[in-house]
Design a protein around this motif. Sequence first.
Motif, mmCIF file in Angstrom:
data_model
loop_
_atom_site.group_PDB
_atom_site.id
_atom_site.type_symbol
_atom_site.label_atom_id
_atom_site.label_comp_id
_atom_site.label_asym_id
_atom_site.label_seq_id
_atom_site.Cartn_x
_atom_site.Cartn_y
_atom_site.Cartn_z
ATOM 1 N N ASP A 192 0.846 -1.190 0.000
ATOM 2 C CA ASP A 192 0.000 0.000 0.000
ATOM 3 C C ASP A 192 0.886 1.245 0.000
ATOM 4 O O ASP A 192 2.109 1.149 -0.123
ATOM 5 N N THR B 126 -1.127 -5.558 0.711
ATOM 6 C CA THR B 126 -2.587 -5.593 0.692
ATOM 7 C C THR B 126 -3.080 -6.468 -0.441
ATOM 8 O O THR B 126 -2.425 -6.612 -1.473
ATOM 9 N N THR C 292 -6.871 -7.101 -2.398
ATOM 10 C CA THR C 292 -8.282 -6.761 -2.558
ATOM 11 C C THR C 292 -8.871 -7.763 -3.537
ATOM 12 O O THR C 292 -8.289 -8.013 -4.601
ATOM 13 N N LYS D 120 -10.916 -6.516 1.556
ATOM 14 C CA LYS D 120 -9.582 -5.918 1.524
ATOM 15 C C LYS D 120 -8.841 -6.450 2.728
ATOM 16 O O LYS D 120 -9.324 -6.354 3.868
ATOM 17 N N THR E 216 -5.159 -6.412 4.732
ATOM 18 C CA THR E 216 -3.898 -5.701 4.895
ATOM 19 C C THR E 216 -3.033 -6.461 5.883
ATOM 20 O O THR E 216 -3.485 -6.812 6.972
#
Length: 175
Positions: A122, A130, A132, A143, A145
């Motif tokens: 990110d 990350t 998604t 999402k 992380t």
Amino acid sequence: MNTRLGAWTLPVFILLITLTGCGMNEEPNNIPSAGTSTSSAAADDLEKMSSDIRGLIAVKGEASDSRAGVMDCAGKDRKKYFRVFHPWNFYPASPDQLDEAMKQLKQELPKRGWTIVQYGPDRSRDKNLTLTADNDERKSSVKITQDAKNDPPKLSLMLVSGCYEIPAGQEIERF
């Protein structure tokens, strides 16, 4: 510092989801319809989806105990349309298993109907990894992380649905 960051991170993330759409890469007016449902049933479905994703992590650890919430659909009548979101965290039993947990999710999500639409660091100072992914069939997005530098290290997950319409004669419960 971590407590302060966490206090404003969720509201900002929810705002970003609201502005960016279900797929987290769509325009607000392109948020997919998820059908008709009560907000309670939609929240239960999203929590089930979270549980399914938890089952894909082949690493021992603990998940935070959180409930789904309800938010508006951008640009739609808030008395008739809503979305649900479910934030939660996964803490591996050992910090060195964090990479394995993320690798497992990247490998297994596509086998379960999820399309990975973004994967990489990110823009934060820590360059957190990350992932998604969208599930077109279930009209949802997740999402994930990898917060490797947190104390303790964790995966932060946020699931969000498409727009639901409340059944005739029902009211949207906000929680």
